[in-house]
Each structure stands twice: as C-alpha cells, then as structure tokens.
Scaffold this motif. Structure first.
Motif, PDB file in Angstrom:
ATOM      1  N   ASP A   4     -13.276  -9.921  -8.403  1.00 17.84           N
ATOM      2  CA  ASP A   4     -12.189 -10.755  -7.908  1.00 17.84           C
ATOM      3  C   ASP A   4     -11.353 -10.067  -6.839  1.00 17.84           C
ATOM      4  O   ASP A   4     -10.914 -10.705  -5.875  1.00 17.84           O
ATOM      5  CB  ASP A   4     -11.256 -11.147  -9.066  1.00 17.84           C
ATOM      6  CG  ASP A   4     -11.945 -11.994 -10.109  1.00 17.84           C
ATOM      7  OD1 ASP A   4     -12.423 -13.086  -9.766  1.00 17.84           O
ATOM      8  OD2 ASP A   4     -12.019 -11.553 -11.269  1.00 17.84           O
ATOM      9  N   THR A   5     -11.104  -8.759  -7.020  1.00 19.07           N
ATOM     10  CA  THR A   5     -10.202  -8.022  -6.146  1.00 19.07           C
ATOM     11  C   THR A   5     -10.764  -6.634  -5.884  1.00 19.07           C
ATOM     12  O   THR A   5     -11.254  -5.975  -6.812  1.00 19.07           O
ATOM     13  CB  THR A   5      -8.809  -7.884  -6.797  1.00 19.07           C
ATOM     14  OG1 THR A   5      -8.260  -9.185  -7.001  1.00 19.07           O
ATOM     15  CG2 THR A   5      -7.866  -7.072  -5.929  1.00 19.07           C
ATOM     16  N   VAL A   6     -10.694  -6.201  -4.637  1.00 14.86           N
ATOM     17  CA  VAL A   6     -11.119  -4.850  -4.263  1.00 14.86           C
ATOM     18  C   VAL A   6      -9.923  -4.151  -3.619  1.00 14.86           C
ATOM     19  O   VAL A   6      -9.303  -4.681  -2.697  1.00 14.86           O
ATOM     20  CB  VAL A   6     -12.310  -4.880  -3.285  1.00 14.86           C
ATOM     21  CG1 VAL A   6     -12.678  -3.465  -2.832  1.00 14.86           C
ATOM     22  CG2 VAL A   6     -13.512  -5.561  -3.930  1.00 14.86           C
ATOM     23  N   ILE A   7      -9.592  -2.957  -4.114  1.00 18.46           N
ATOM     24  CA  ILE A   7      -8.484  -2.162  -3.585  1.00 18.46           C
ATOM     25  C   ILE A   7      -9.066  -0.998  -2.797  1.00 18.46           C
ATOM     26  O   ILE A   7      -9.957  -0.287  -3.285  1.00 18.46           O
ATOM     27  CB  ILE A   7      -7.573  -1.621  -4.693  1.00 18.46           C
ATOM     28  CG1 ILE A   7      -7.269  -2.688  -5.741  1.00 18.46           C
ATOM     29  CG2 ILE A   7      -6.277  -1.083  -4.089  1.00 18.46           C
ATOM     30  CD1 ILE A   7      -6.517  -2.164  -6.946  1.00 18.46           C
ATOM     31  N   VAL A   8      -8.549  -0.798  -1.583  1.00 14.65           N
ATOM     32  CA  VAL A   8      -9.110   0.199  -0.673  1.00 14.65           C
ATOM     33  C   VAL A   8      -7.993   1.086  -0.125  1.00 14.65           C
ATOM     34  O   VAL A   8      -6.957   0.570   0.324  1.00 14.65           O
ATOM     35  CB  VAL A   8      -9.836  -0.483   0.508  1.00 14.65           C
ATOM     36  CG1 VAL A   8     -10.566   0.554   1.364  1.00 14.65           C
ATOM     37  CG2 VAL A   8     -10.819  -1.535   0.005  1.00 14.65           C
ATOM     38  N   PRO A   9      -8.164   2.409  -0.126  1.00 15.51           N
ATOM     39  CA  PRO A   9      -7.172   3.292   0.500  1.00 15.51           C
ATOM     40  C   PRO A   9      -7.095   3.046   2.002  1.00 15.51           C
ATOM     41  O   PRO A   9      -8.105   2.720   2.648  1.00 15.51           O
ATOM     42  CB  PRO A   9      -7.705   4.701   0.207  1.00 15.51           C
ATOM     43  CG  PRO A   9      -8.691   4.532  -0.907  1.00 15.51           C
ATOM     44  CD  PRO A   9      -9.276   3.167  -0.725  1.00 15.51           C
ATOM     45  N   MET A  10      -5.909   3.246   2.576  1.00 15.14           N
ATOM     46  CA  MET A  10      -5.707   3.035   4.009  1.00 15.14           C
ATOM     47  C   MET A  10      -5.199   4.319   4.666  1.00 15.14           C
ATOM     48  O   MET A  10      -4.077   4.754   4.403  1.00 15.14           O
ATOM     49  CB  MET A  10      -4.701   1.906   4.253  1.00 15.14           C
ATOM     50  CG  MET A  10      -5.142   0.572   3.722  1.00 15.14           C
ATOM     51  SD  MET A  10      -3.945  -0.740   4.094  1.00 15.14           S
ATOM     52  CE  MET A  10      -4.277  -1.012   5.837  1.00 15.14           C
ATOM     53  N   GLY A  11      -6.029   4.908   5.493  1.00 15.76           N
ATOM     54  CA  GLY A  11      -5.623   6.027   6.330  1.00 15.76           C
ATOM     55  C   GLY A  11      -5.620   5.555   7.769  1.00 15.76           C
ATOM     56  O   GLY A  11      -4.731   4.838   8.207  1.00 15.76           O
ATOM     57  N   GLY A  12      -6.672   5.906   8.497  1.00 19.99           N
ATOM     58  CA  GLY A  12      -6.805   5.400   9.858  1.00 19.99           C
ATOM     59  C   GLY A  12      -7.149   3.926   9.912  1.00 19.99           C
ATOM     60  O   GLY A  12      -6.867   3.243  10.894  1.00 19.99           O
TER      61      GLY A  12
ATOM     62  N   PRO B  99     -15.607 -14.786   0.902  1.00 14.98           N
ATOM     63  CA  PRO B  99     -14.190 -14.776   1.306  1.00 14.98           C
ATOM     64  C   PRO B  99     -13.201 -14.998   0.175  1.00 14.98           C
ATOM     65  O   PRO B  99     -12.004 -14.728   0.346  1.00 14.98           O
ATOM     66  CB  PRO B  99     -14.102 -15.903   2.344  1.00 14.98           C
ATOM     67  CG  PRO B  99     -15.322 -16.722   2.150  1.00 14.98           C
ATOM     68  CD  PRO B  99     -16.371 -15.817   1.605  1.00 14.98           C
ATOM     69  N   SER B 100     -13.656 -15.452  -0.985  1.00 18.85           N
ATOM     70  CA  SER B 100     -12.734 -15.670  -2.105  1.00 18.85           C
ATOM     71  C   SER B 100     -12.250 -14.368  -2.732  1.00 18.85           C
ATOM     72  O   SER B 100     -11.244 -14.358  -3.456  1.00 18.85           O
ATOM     73  CB  SER B 100     -13.405 -16.523  -3.179  1.00 18.85           C
ATOM     74  OG  SER B 100     -14.546 -15.859  -3.710  1.00 18.85           O
ATOM     75  N   VAL B 101     -12.937 -13.264  -2.468  1.00 18.67           N
ATOM     76  CA  VAL B 101     -12.543 -11.970  -3.043  1.00 18.67           C
ATOM     77  C   VAL B 101     -11.306 -11.451  -2.314  1.00 18.67           C
ATOM     78  O   VAL B 101     -11.270 -11.413  -1.081  1.00 18.67           O
ATOM     79  CB  VAL B 101     -13.699 -10.954  -2.935  1.00 18.67           C
ATOM     80  CG1 VAL B 101     -13.250  -9.572  -3.442  1.00 18.67           C
ATOM     81  CG2 VAL B 101     -14.912 -11.436  -3.724  1.00 18.67           C
ATOM     82  N   ARG B 102     -10.289 -11.052  -3.096  1.00 22.62           N
ATOM     83  CA  ARG B 102      -9.096 -10.450  -2.498  1.00 22.62           C
ATOM     84  C   ARG B 102      -9.405  -9.025  -2.046  1.00 22.62           C
ATOM     85  O   ARG B 102     -10.044  -8.264  -2.771  1.00 22.62           O
ATOM     86  CB  ARG B 102      -7.959 -10.381  -3.516  1.00 22.62           C
ATOM     87  CG  ARG B 102      -7.150 -11.592  -3.704  1.00 22.62           C
ATOM     88  CD  ARG B 102      -5.801 -11.266  -4.374  1.00 22.62           C
ATOM     89  NE  ARG B 102      -5.922 -10.568  -5.658  1.00 22.62           N
ATOM     90  CZ  ARG B 102      -4.881 -10.056  -6.311  1.00 22.62           C
ATOM     91  NH1 ARG B 102      -3.655 -10.151  -5.806  1.00 22.62           N
ATOM     92  NH2 ARG B 102      -5.063  -9.456  -7.475  1.00 22.62           N
ATOM     93  N   VAL B 103      -8.899  -8.661  -0.876  1.00 21.98           N
ATOM     94  CA  VAL B 103      -8.978  -7.275  -0.410  1.00 21.98           C
ATOM     95  C   VAL B 103      -7.548  -6.765  -0.270  1.00 21.98           C
ATOM     96  O   VAL B 103      -6.737  -7.330   0.464  1.00 21.98           O
ATOM     97  CB  VAL B 103      -9.725  -7.149   0.926  1.00 21.98           C
ATOM     98  CG1 VAL B 103      -9.738  -5.692   1.391  1.00 21.98           C
ATOM     99  CG2 VAL B 103     -11.159  -7.664   0.783  1.00 21.98           C
ATOM    100  N   ILE B 104      -7.262  -5.683  -0.988  1.00 22.22           N
ATOM    101  CA  ILE B 104      -5.920  -5.101  -1.023  1.00 22.22           C
ATOM    102  C   ILE B 104      -5.968  -3.714  -0.394  1.00 22.22           C
ATOM    103  O   ILE B 104      -6.819  -2.897  -0.743  1.00 22.22           O
ATOM    104  CB  ILE B 104      -5.399  -4.985  -2.475  1.00 22.22           C
ATOM    105  CG1 ILE B 104      -5.471  -6.333  -3.199  1.00 22.22           C
ATOM    106  CG2 ILE B 104      -3.986  -4.396  -2.494  1.00 22.22           C
ATOM    107  CD1 ILE B 104      -4.596  -7.407  -2.621  1.00 22.22           C
ATOM    108  N   GLY B 105      -5.039  -3.440   0.506  1.00 23.28           N
ATOM    109  CA  GLY B 105      -4.918  -2.113   1.091  1.00 23.28           C
ATOM    110  C   GLY B 105      -3.845  -1.320   0.377  1.00 23.28           C
ATOM    111  O   GLY B 105      -2.769  -1.841   0.091  1.00 23.28           O
ATOM    112  N   ALA B 106      -4.124  -0.042   0.080  1.00 24.90           N
ATOM    113  CA  ALA B 106      -3.161   0.846  -0.571  1.00 24.90           C
ATOM    114  C   ALA B 106      -2.793   1.961   0.395  1.00 24.90           C
ATOM    115  O   ALA B 106      -3.672   2.688   0.866  1.00 24.90           O
ATOM    116  CB  ALA B 106      -3.744   1.417  -1.857  1.00 24.90           C
ATOM    117  N   GLU B 107      -1.505   2.088   0.680  1.00 24.18           N
ATOM    118  CA  GLU B 107      -1.037   3.015   1.707  1.00 24.18           C
ATOM    119  C   GLU B 107       0.100   3.878   1.151  1.00 24.18           C
ATOM    120  O   GLU B 107       0.950   3.381   0.407  1.00 24.18           O
ATOM    121  CB  GLU B 107      -0.545   2.208   2.908  1.00 24.18           C
ATOM    122  CG  GLU B 107      -0.351   3.014   4.163  1.00 24.18           C
ATOM    123  CD  GLU B 107      -0.121   2.117   5.372  1.00 24.18           C
ATOM    124  OE1 GLU B 107      -0.650   2.449   6.441  1.00 24.18           O
ATOM    125  OE2 GLU B 107       0.587   1.095   5.260  1.00 24.18           O
TER     126      GLU B 107
END
Length: 322
Positions: A173-181, A197-205
């Motif tokens: 349902d949701t994928v969390i990804v670290p954000m650097g560059g 496209p229904s999957v949420r993509v979350i950036g973690a900064e």
C-alpha cells in the motif's frame, strides 16, 4: 533518454544490471507491527553487494556507455555509498574510478572505496563544492563524471528497487523512501507510479536538511543552510535539478524526521529485525515513530533500507544510548 526516466528506462535497467546485483528480499518486521498499527515490511538494500542501493544506478550508467568512453576513467563525489557503487562497477569493467569524498566521511566508506580499487580524493566542502572539484578533475584528465542523483540513467537503475517491491509484495500500500539528493526516490516513485499508481510513495527527509519539504511548501526549489544531521547519506541542502520535478509529480508526501527519532529507529531495527542499518536507512521508520505518517490497520508499509555502511564505533554509540 531525457532528463527524467520513464518506466521503459527502468525496465531496461532491470534487464541490464539484473545478473550483476542482488535482488534483495522483502523482510517482514512483525515485532514492530503492534507499535505502529500496520503491517511492516523492509526492502533491505543493506544486503546489496556493496552494502547500499547505489550499486544499481552506478552499474546501469557504466554498462550503458561504450567501453572506449569509460576507459578514460569514471569520476564522482559521494558521501560514500555512490563511491562504493561506482568503484565496484569500474573494477568489474576494468576501468579506473576516481572518487572525491568528504574529508569527514565515515572511515568504513573511505576504506571500502579504496578496497574496491578506486583512487580516493578527500576534499573539504559541501556537495556543490565537491562537484566543482569533480568537474575540474574531469576536464583536466578526460574522466567521465557520473552524478549520483542528477543523471537519469542512474535514477533508472535505482528505480529497479521499485519494480522488485511491486514484484515481491504485490499488495503493498505504501512505500517509504529516504531522501538525500533525490535520485533514489525519483527512480522508485517513477517505477511505482507508472506501474501501480494507487501505491503511496512517501519521502523521509532529515529535519535538519529538509530541502525538498521546504521546496514543496515554497512551490519552488529551495536551498537551505547545511546542517550536520546524523544521516550523513542525506546531508544535502540543495534540491536536485532533475529529481525535483519528478518528486513533485510522483511523491505523495514528504515527512521530516528528527535525528533522535532516526537513532531510535536504528535501535528498533537492530533489535527487532536483526539488521544493522546506517541512519539514512532508519529514517523511514522515524516517520512512524514520530506518528507523522498516517496508516490504517492492515496497511502494508514497506521501508527502503538504503544502506548499512557506517563505522562500527558510531553504531555502538547509538545502540548504547538506551
């Protein structure tokens, strides 16, 4: 390829690099689920050959270029993981790698890069200053620069992680990804949103360097003062020129995480999942620790553990805090 990868580029990258990398598994973190109220999964790129996801993009770039071009040598700057990925790719292809590393990079990243046969140049200054040095050396010696997050071929390589998540956890349902560059989340979000496209993509900064978070608020790329977050792999204060529009198009939410929560996430992952990760990886669980990411019961949430290359004494200090 244009400045922005599309799903076709990522599929080609998967075919190009597939036999040279590890298809890392999906690991479930059942012990963490009562704490966070959802199903927890991990994509552990810490288990990648070089201990981080960067190998994917570096290999895709190196394998996409003619041998007579890369034979002059490949050059880049990095906080350490792109350095190791490019050094590995160069060694595999029998060409020279020159890496400009921050003078304060973790010792393990410096040592691992040298062990892979790369020539290491230690240089003081922020990311922009180090890239200036890279281009000076490239002009003087004919080296080929390989940018860690601006290059769309590198982004496409990182995007293969998104394809693997969708393949192995079909109902995510949701994928969390670290954000650097921004190269990692650009590739992964493209792969996911152009496939499912229904999957949420979350950036973690990191809260200390929230350049994409503030850029979204300001509705334009925003440069911030560089602060010394524990997440050295995400310690970048300037939004990537090419990642920025991809992130604005495909990333549903950007969440900032305090350093203390990143350290707590490292401890939780080590204790409950038995994986040693660097702070830049643990930040994803930090979004749940701070209760900023809203989840529902039964939601399948997958965190990308981007790497695990950190000095053991520094890891020990974090684990000893509680």
């Amino acid at each position: 390829m244009s400045e922005y990868p599309v799903i076709g580029d990522i599929l080609k990258a998967k075919e190009r690099i597939g036999k040279y990398i590890k298809h890392t598994p999906i690991i479930r973190g059942e012990k963490l689920e009562p704490m966070f109220g959802c199903e927890i999964y991990f994509k552990p790129e810490v288990l990648q050959i070089t201990g981080a996801f960067k190998l994917r993009g570096a290999l895709n770039k190196a394998l996409s270029m003619p041998k007579d071009v890369i034979s002059r040598g490949l050059i880049a700057t990095s906080s350490g993981n792109h350095a190791q990925g490019l050094a590995y790719a160069a060694r595999m292809l029998g060409v020279k790698a020159i890496i400009v590393l921050p003078a304060n990079a973790p010792k393990i990243k410096i040592e691992n890069t040298k062990a892979l046969g790369a020539e290491v140049v230690l240089y003081d200054g922020d990311t922009a200053a180090r890239w200036k040095k890279v281009y000076e050396l490239a002009d003087e010696n004919g080296y080929v620069p390989v940018h860690a997050f601006e290059d769309p071929v590198v982004m496409a390589g990182q995007g293969t992680i998104g394809l693997e998540i969708l393949e192995d956890l079909k109902d995510v349902d949701t994928v969390i990804v670290p954000m650097g560059g921004g190269g990692l989340i650009s590739g992964i979000s493209t792969a996911i949103k152009e496939t499912k496209p229904s999957v949420r993509v979350i950036g973690a900064e990191p809260a200390l360097t929230p350049k994409y978070y503030m850029s979204r608020i300001n509705k334009k790329p925003t440069v911030l003062p560089l602060k010394n977050t524990i997440a050295d792999g995400l310690r970048i204060s300037v939004p990537g020129q090419n990642p920025y529009p991809i992130i604005e198009k495909y990333v549903d939410e950007i969440i900032t995480v305090e350093d203390e929560s990143i350290k707590e996430a490292m401890r939780l992952i080590a204790k409950n999942v038995k994986l040693i990760v660097e702070p830049a990886s643990a930040i994803c669980i930090g979004t749940l620790i701070e209760k900023k990411l809203k989840v529902r019961e039964g939601e399948k949430v997958c965190s990308v553990l981007s790497g695990g290359n950190w000095d053991l004494e520094d890891l020990a200090a974090v684990y000893a805090e509680k």
